[in-house]
Design an enzyme around this catalytic site. Structure first.
Site, PDB file in Angstrom:
ATOM      1  N   SER A 139      17.163  84.511 -38.545  1.00 40.52           N
ATOM      2  CA  SER A 139      18.061  84.589 -37.399  1.00 40.52           C
ATOM      3  C   SER A 139      18.047  83.254 -36.647  1.00 40.52           C
ATOM      4  O   SER A 139      18.284  82.214 -37.250  1.00 40.52           O
ATOM      5  CB  SER A 139      17.664  85.772 -36.516  1.00 40.52           C
ATOM      6  OG  SER A 139      18.669  86.081 -35.579  1.00 40.52           O
ATOM      7  N   ARG A 195      20.714  93.371 -23.932  1.00 45.52           N
ATOM      8  CA  ARG A 195      19.869  93.882 -25.007  1.00 45.52           C
ATOM      9  C   ARG A 195      20.516  95.085 -25.694  1.00 45.52           C
ATOM     10  O   ARG A 195      20.413  95.224 -26.930  1.00 45.52           O
ATOM     11  CB  ARG A 195      18.503  94.270 -24.456  1.00 45.52           C
ATOM     12  CG  ARG A 195      17.511  94.720 -25.527  1.00 45.52           C
ATOM     13  CD  ARG A 195      17.265  93.621 -26.543  1.00 45.52           C
ATOM     14  NE  ARG A 195      16.074  93.885 -27.349  1.00 45.52           N
ATOM     15  CZ  ARG A 195      15.615  93.072 -28.263  1.00 45.52           C
ATOM     16  NH1 ARG A 195      16.214  91.919 -28.496  1.00 45.52           N
ATOM     17  NH2 ARG A 195      14.535  93.377 -28.961  1.00 45.52           N
ATOM     18  N   ASP A 282      23.433  93.940 -43.071  1.00 54.72           N
ATOM     19  CA  ASP A 282      23.493  93.112 -41.858  1.00 54.72           C
ATOM     20  C   ASP A 282      24.946  92.884 -41.468  1.00 54.72           C
ATOM     21  O   ASP A 282      25.702  92.218 -42.172  1.00 54.72           O
ATOM     22  CB  ASP A 282      22.802  91.770 -42.127  1.00 54.72           C
ATOM     23  CG  ASP A 282      22.575  90.946 -40.876  1.00 54.72           C
ATOM     24  OD1 ASP A 282      23.220  91.226 -39.841  1.00 54.72           O
ATOM     25  OD2 ASP A 282      21.764  90.004 -40.930  1.00 54.72           O
ATOM     26  N   HIS A 312      20.384  93.788 -39.529  1.00 58.63           N
ATOM     27  CA  HIS A 312      19.823  92.447 -39.294  1.00 58.63           C
ATOM     28  C   HIS A 312      18.317  92.478 -39.105  1.00 58.63           C
ATOM     29  O   HIS A 312      17.609  91.577 -39.571  1.00 58.63           O
ATOM     30  CB  HIS A 312      20.510  91.848 -38.066  1.00 58.63           C
ATOM     31  CG  HIS A 312      20.106  90.441 -37.768  1.00 58.63           C
ATOM     32  ND1 HIS A 312      20.316  89.391 -38.651  1.00 58.63           N
ATOM     33  CD2 HIS A 312      19.481  89.890 -36.675  1.00 58.63           C
ATOM     34  CE1 HIS A 312      19.862  88.267 -38.122  1.00 58.63           C
ATOM     35  NE2 HIS A 312      19.346  88.543 -36.935  1.00 58.63           N
ATOM     36  N   ASP A 313      17.802  93.493 -38.446  1.00 54.99           N
ATOM     37  CA  ASP A 313      16.369  93.574 -38.178  1.00 54.99           C
ATOM     38  C   ASP A 313      15.528  93.734 -39.440  1.00 54.99           C
ATOM     39  O   ASP A 313      14.291  93.655 -39.366  1.00 54.99           O
ATOM     40  CB  ASP A 313      16.073  94.742 -37.229  1.00 54.99           C
ATOM     41  CG  ASP A 313      16.190  94.351 -35.772  1.00 54.99           C
ATOM     42  OD1 ASP A 313      16.391  93.157 -35.488  1.00 54.99           O
ATOM     43  OD2 ASP A 313      16.083  95.245 -34.906  1.00 54.99           O
TER      44      ASP A 313
END
Length: 337
Positions: A139, A195, A282, A312-313
């Site tokens: 990232s 967030r 992702d 993505h994580d």
């Protein structure tokens, strides 16, 4: 707001200070952590670069000075993929976990990924590391890793780029800009809103649907709302809103080809052996961006795909798949030679 402050426990942090003016700052400091021992030839050093809300605490438990456990502990330690190496993990310039950032300077200058890497070059010089055995990042950390390999090609032997890009896309900039606007409108509440927006993009639609669907809590709220509230509250306790803006805007400005004849020309400068990997689910950093990196870097192998429902994580969650990539790039214990 959250973040490390002078007077808080140091934890495992060490500091490097650069006294000369730098990028609109009178000087700067970087907090960093290390694991292992640098060998006599200084040939076993690995640079691990964190993502947007990460920090230097790659491995280790919750302890005074470190409110969260190591975010990539599966890679560092005895018997793990980076065993035998001297691992260095700096908190990024502009961050809020000990490195110089807007928590110290309210009129903090605009900085780019390139500036952050330039600061890390000074850290490498201080540590006596002329060439990294590997630079690893995902990232935002991957943005810094590719900038290292393009801007300092003679100093990077091997490179692992995970779920990242050569240049931020319009969609990524748009999503990030919405988060920045929320914070600027109300720093106290905006960081939590930012967030929530970000975390949706960090996970896949399939995972959110499978975990939460349309289920509600006893109070009538959707379970997915409570999940996002939890992550918003968790971040606001440990992160600084102004740092979030600074780092997000640095990511938005990321373009490894700027001033270098474009992305293709810039990537041709990379001398490192490289592995590039993306995540099949992702939606924030889609595989097309990693294909561009793998195709453009002369020393890159074929694109590797991490299979995961986590979006993505996954580059932080799928420890076995990521660990296998690290072992392939830098075989176990080769740093001890």
């Amino acid at each position: 707001m959250g973040g490390w402050r002078f007077g808080d426990p140091n934890g495992r942090r060490k500091w490097f200070s650069h006294a000369a003016p730098f990028g609109g700052l009178p000087g700067f400091q970087l907090a960093y952590e290390t694991w292992g021992t640098l060998n006599a030839e200084a040939s076993n050093a690995v640079l691990v670069l964190h993502a947007l809300t990460g920090d230097s605490h790659v491995a280790g438990g919750v302890e005074p000075g470190h409110p969260t456990p190591g975010w990539w502990a599966s890679l560092v330690g005895p018997g793990k993929p980076l065993d035998g190496f001297f691992v260095v993990a700096p908190n990024v310039l502009g961050g809020c976990q000990g490195s110089t950032g807007p928590w110290q300077y309210p009129a903090f200058p605009d900085i780019a990924i390139r500036d952050q890497v330039a600061a890390e070059v000074h850290l490498a010089d201080f540590l006596g590391i002329e060439r990294w055995a590997a630079v690893v990042g995902g990232s935002m950390g991957g943005m810094r890793a590719v900038e290292w390999a393009v801007g300092q090609p003679a100093r990077v032997d091997s490179l692992l780029l995970l779920a990242t890009t050569a240049a931020a896309s319009a969609e990524q900039i748009g999503l990030a800009s919405a988060q920045v606007h929320a914070i600027k409108a109300s720093p106290a509440e905006g960081l939590g809103i930012a967030r929530r927006i970000a975390h949706i993009s960090y996970r896949s639609e399939q995972e959110l649907q499978a975990r939460f669907g349309r289920d509600r809590q006893d109070d009538g709220r959707f379970e997915v709302e409570s999940y996002l509230d939890h992550h918003a509250a968790k971040l606001t306790r440990r992160f600084d809103a102004a740092s979030y803006v600074t780092l997000t805007e640095a990511m938005n400005s990321h373009d490894v080809g700027r001033g270098r004849g474009g992305v293709k020309a810039a990537l041709r400068r990379v001398q490192a052996r490289a592995l590039v990997a993306g995540v099949d689910s992702d939606r924030l950093y889609p595989l097309a961006q990693q294909r561009e990196l793998a195709a453009g870097i002369p020393g890159a192998d074929d694109l590797r795909v991490i299979a995961s429902p986590y979006g993505h994580d996954a580059f932080l969650i799928e420890s076995e798949q990521v660990g296998a990539l690290v072992r392939e790039l830098v075989p176990a214990h080769s740093g001890s030679r």
